[in-house]
Motif scaffolding. Structure first.
Motif, short mmCIF file in Angstrom:
data_model
loop_
_atom_site.label_atom_id
_atom_site.label_comp_id
_atom_site.label_asym_id
_atom_site.label_seq_id
_atom_site.Cartn_x
_atom_site.Cartn_y
_atom_site.Cartn_z
N MET A 102 10.46 -23.92 4.11
CA MET A 102 11.09 -22.66 4.49
C MET A 102 10.70 -22.24 5.89
SD MET A 102 10.87 -18.95 2.63
CE MET A 102 11.55 -17.53 3.46
N HIS A 103 9.52 -22.67 6.36
CA HIS A 103 9.01 -22.18 7.64
C HIS A 103 9.89 -22.57 8.82
CE1 HIS A 103 7.55 -26.33 7.67
NE2 HIS A 103 7.35 -26.21 8.96
N THR A 104 10.81 -23.51 8.61
CA THR A 104 11.69 -23.93 9.70
C THR A 104 12.92 -23.01 9.83
OG1 THR A 104 12.85 -25.46 8.20
CG2 THR A 104 10.99 -26.33 9.46
N ASP A 105 13.14 -22.14 8.84
CA ASP A 105 14.27 -21.21 8.88
C ASP A 105 13.77 -19.91 9.54
OD1 ASP A 105 16.40 -19.50 8.46
OD2 ASP A 105 16.76 -20.16 6.39
N THR A 106 13.77 -19.90 10.87
CA THR A 106 13.17 -18.79 11.61
C THR A 106 13.81 -17.45 11.28
OG1 THR A 106 12.62 -20.28 13.42
CG2 THR A 106 12.70 -17.92 13.93
N GLU A 107 15.12 -17.41 11.20
CA GLU A 107 15.81 -16.14 10.94
C GLU A 107 15.41 -15.56 9.58
OE1 GLU A 107 20.39 -14.44 10.49
OE2 GLU A 107 20.01 -16.34 11.52
N ARG A 108 15.34 -16.42 8.57
CA ARG A 108 14.96 -15.96 7.24
C ARG A 108 13.51 -15.50 7.22
NH1 ARG A 108 14.97 -19.65 1.76
NH2 ARG A 108 14.89 -17.96 0.23
N CYS A 109 12.64 -16.21 7.91
CA CYS A 109 11.23 -15.83 7.96
C CYS A 109 11.04 -14.49 8.65
CB CYS A 109 10.42 -16.91 8.68
SG CYS A 109 10.23 -18.45 7.76
N VAL A 110 11.76 -14.26 9.73
CA VAL A 110 11.65 -12.98 10.45
C VAL A 110 12.09 -11.84 9.54
CG1 VAL A 110 12.62 -11.62 12.35
CG2 VAL A 110 11.86 -13.97 12.76
N ARG A 111 13.18 -12.03 8.80
CA ARG A 111 13.64 -10.99 7.88
C ARG A 111 12.58 -10.69 6.82
NH1 ARG A 111 18.62 -13.86 7.74
NH2 ARG A 111 18.12 -14.56 5.62
N ALA A 112 11.94 -11.75 6.30
CA ALA A 112 10.92 -11.55 5.27
C ALA A 112 9.73 -10.77 5.83
CB ALA A 112 10.46 -12.91 4.73
N VAL A 113 9.34 -11.08 7.07
CA VAL A 113 8.20 -10.38 7.69
C VAL A 113 8.55 -8.92 7.95
CG1 VAL A 113 6.76 -10.27 9.75
CG2 VAL A 113 7.21 -12.48 8.67
N ARG A 114 9.73 -8.68 8.47
CA ARG A 114 10.13 -7.29 8.79
C ARG A 114 10.27 -6.44 7.53
NH1 ARG A 114 14.50 -8.60 13.64
NH2 ARG A 114 12.94 -8.72 15.33
N SER A 115 10.64 -7.05 6.42
CA SER A 115 10.76 -6.30 5.17
C SER A 115 9.46 -6.32 4.36
CB SER A 115 11.90 -6.87 4.32
OG SER A 115 11.63 -8.21 3.96
N LYS A 116 8.44 -7.00 4.90
CA LYS A 116 7.14 -7.12 4.21
C LYS A 116 7.32 -7.59 2.77
CE LYS A 116 5.31 -3.34 7.05
NZ LYS A 116 4.82 -4.25 8.09
N ASP A 117 8.10 -8.64 2.61
CA ASP A 117 8.49 -9.12 1.29
C ASP A 117 7.40 -10.01 0.69
OD1 ASP A 117 9.74 -10.16 -0.95
OD2 ASP A 117 11.70 -10.25 0.01
N ALA A 118 6.68 -9.48 -0.31
CA ALA A 118 5.56 -10.21 -0.91
C ALA A 118 6.00 -11.44 -1.68
CB ALA A 118 4.78 -9.28 -1.84
N ARG A 119 7.29 -11.54 -1.99
CA ARG A 119 7.76 -12.74 -2.71
C ARG A 119 7.54 -14.00 -1.89
NH1 ARG A 119 13.84 -11.75 -3.89
NH2 ARG A 119 13.69 -11.08 -1.72
N PHE A 120 7.46 -13.86 -0.58
CA PHE A 120 7.34 -15.04 0.27
C PHE A 120 5.89 -15.35 0.63
CE2 PHE A 120 11.68 -13.53 0.94
CZ PHE A 120 12.39 -14.69 0.69
N ASP A 121 4.93 -14.56 0.15
CA ASP A 121 3.52 -14.87 0.39
C ASP A 121 3.20 -16.25 -0.19
OD1 ASP A 121 3.30 -12.41 1.53
OD2 ASP A 121 2.02 -11.53 -0.01
N GLY A 122 2.62 -17.10 0.62
CA GLY A 122 2.30 -18.45 0.19
C GLY A 122 3.37 -19.48 0.52
N TRP A 123 4.63 -19.01 0.69
CA TRP A 123 5.70 -19.92 1.07
C TRP A 123 5.54 -20.37 2.52
CZ3 TRP A 123 9.27 -22.52 -1.57
CH2 TRP A 123 9.69 -22.07 -2.81
N PHE A 124 5.12 -19.42 3.37
CA PHE A 124 4.90 -19.73 4.78
C PHE A 124 3.91 -18.72 5.33
CE2 PHE A 124 8.29 -16.59 4.93
CZ PHE A 124 7.95 -15.79 6.01
#
Length: 492
Positions: A1-23
């Motif tokens: 998942m770490h290669t999908d920059t746009e998706r990662c930025v959205r997850a960080v800006r929304s502080k989405d805990a579902r992605f903790d550990g994914w990247f």
């Protein structure tokens, strides 16, 4: 998942805990790495880069954030949903194999050369086995620093460091604090631990929400083998057989974590004890992804909506579960517990439990290989099944564990006498951790399917369940939940 920059930025800006550990988010300006849900103000997108592992961040010169403590994130669910070489290597590293046997030992377990393992891990995780093991040693050291009063020299030894200097350098590099500063800071802020008795390591095991504790702990409590396991005071307790000694663990569900209390005869076993407990409770699962897939089936959707976040109760020892699966063939849960308790009393190693209640370690295959089949109070055919299994486990011709290739293990189990699809898939589901293991012939599954209007014959149900892949093991948990069975509810 770490290669999908746009998706990662959205997850960080929304502080989405579902992605903790994914990247992990590495901030170029501060040289700090964080989990996606870090509470600080997100940096500008151009100052963020994304890496697949904490080890990759550390290897690139980033240190762990002191606010979000990314080293305490749940593990990536990816490694527990795959059985390829990289996933099996990650699971073995999590179990401390590199610390005990080195990279050559890791490679030998997987049947590859050390160079091949290095190349595959670096390509996918951005770090090789030594860097991954080093990151894990740093996390183990942090747990011991923050949750025990062990002298730092003992912490270094227990965490797997070869020297005090390597321990000090690694802790300072990863956490930007010396070990003594880390302990003092934790004492001021009270992070992560609950009050513990002398010699007990108390910590929190994180998970991705939601988590439904009823089926998870209810199943473990309902099938507990007397002397080895028990449910007491809102916690599941059991004994652990470990490389350097043994342990006793108590696991209790909380709103946002699992409270874990460990008593170990040798603290060097902490890494494996933690990874075994996480695997037992399926804590690295991604329940949102699982539930979204299963809820797309209109017949399963109401079950998912009623009790989201079901996990697959697993095991701390694959060989132990295989033995117990055979003992449970064609008998009730109570009868299976009775058979197992007799084996434990006759062949298990006695241990001391300061709190009382637990008395033995579950006997190893090597011990059981010498038992007299005539002493087993079960049909002759099942005695043959059990003795053949323990002989294969004891001589190494059958290996079950974190490094198992799921399909190869299925084939080897199926070749043993008395191993039908129910036993093989039960072992694949709970001992090997295959999230797609399926039990279409299980009586409880068939009854639930019929009640829901799903096909009830194994062949027709298997065809319908193709849409549930790769999460059919979780579908089994939802189907079982429709029945009136003690595994569906926590004991009072």
């Amino acid at each position: 998942m770490h290669t999908d920059t746009e998706r990662c930025v959205r997850a960080v800006r929304s502080k989405d805990a579902r992605f903790d550990g994914w990247f992990f988010t590495a901030v170029l300006t501060t040289r700090i790495y964080c989990r996606p849900s870090c509470p600080v103000v997100p940096p500008k997108a151009e100052n963020m880069t994304f890496l697949p592992s904490a080890a990759a961040c550390q290897q690139a010169g980033f240190r762990a954030c002191k606010r979000c403590r990314p080293d305490t994130s749940p593990g990536s669910p990816e490694w527990n949903a795959r059985a390829d070489t990289v996933a099996r290597a990650v699971r073995l590293i999590q179990d401390g194999v590199v610390d005990r046997d080195g990279v050559p030992g890791l490679a030998a377990r997987l049947g590859y050369s050390a160079r091949q393992i290095e190349r595959q891990l670096s390509a996918e995780l951005g770090a090789g086995p030594l860097a991954l093991a080093r990151a894990q040693r740093a996390q183990t050291a942090r747990v011991l620093i923050e949750t025990t009063t062990l002298p730092m020299a003992e912490v270094a030894f227990a965490a797997g460091f070869a020297s005090i200097r390597a321990f000090n350098d690694t802790v300072r590099e990863v956490f930007a604090l010396s070990p003594s500063e880390l302990r003092a800071r934790n004492a001021r802020h009270g992070h992560g631990s609950e009050p513990a008795a002398p010699g007990v390591i108390s910590l929190r095991l994180p998970f991705r929400a939601p988590l439904n504790p009823d089926n998870l702990f209810g199943h473990l409590a309902a099938t507990a083998v007397p002397g080895v396991e028990e449910w007491r005071d809102g916690a599941y307790r059991r004994t652990l057989t470990l490389p350097y000694g043994h342990g006793i663990v108590a696991l209790a569900p909380r709103a946002d974590h699992i409270a874990c209390r460990l008593l170990l005869t040798d603290p060097r076993d902490l890494t494996l004890a933690i990874s075994s407990c996480r695997r037992l409770l399926d804590l690295d699962a991604d329940p949102v992804a699982v539930d979204e897939q299963l809820a797309s089936d209109p017949e399963l959707a109401p079950l998912v909506a009623e009790g989201p976040g079901r996990r697959v109760p697993r095991t701390v020892d694959a060989a132990e579960f295989a033995v117990r699966a055979v003992l449970g063939q064609q008998v009730s849960t109570a009868a299976a517990r009775t058979h197992a308790a007799r084996l434990v009393t006759a062949h298990g190693v006695p241990i001391e439990d300061p709190e009382g209640g637990l008395t033995h370690l579950f006997p190893t295959p090597e011990t059981l290989a010498g038992l007299d089949p005539e002493a087993l109070a079960m049909p002759r055919s099942r005695r043959t099944t059990l003795t053949t299994l323990v002989a294969a486990l004891a001589d190494g011709s059958l290996r079950l564990g974190a490094d198992s290739d799921w399909e190869q293990a299925r084939a080897e189990l199926s070749a043993l006498p008395g191993f039908g699809p129910w036993t093989v898939e039960s072992i694949a589901m709970r001992a090997l951790g295959d999230p797609d293991a399926f039990l279409p012939g299980d009586l409880g599954v068939r009854r639930a399917a019929q009640d829901l209007g799903l096909p009830a014959t194994p062949a027709a149900l298997t065809a319908r369940a193709a849409a549930w892949r790769p999460w059919r093991a979780y579908a089994v948990q939802y189907l079982w939940a429709t029945g009136d069975h003690p595994i569906n509810h926590l004991p009072g």
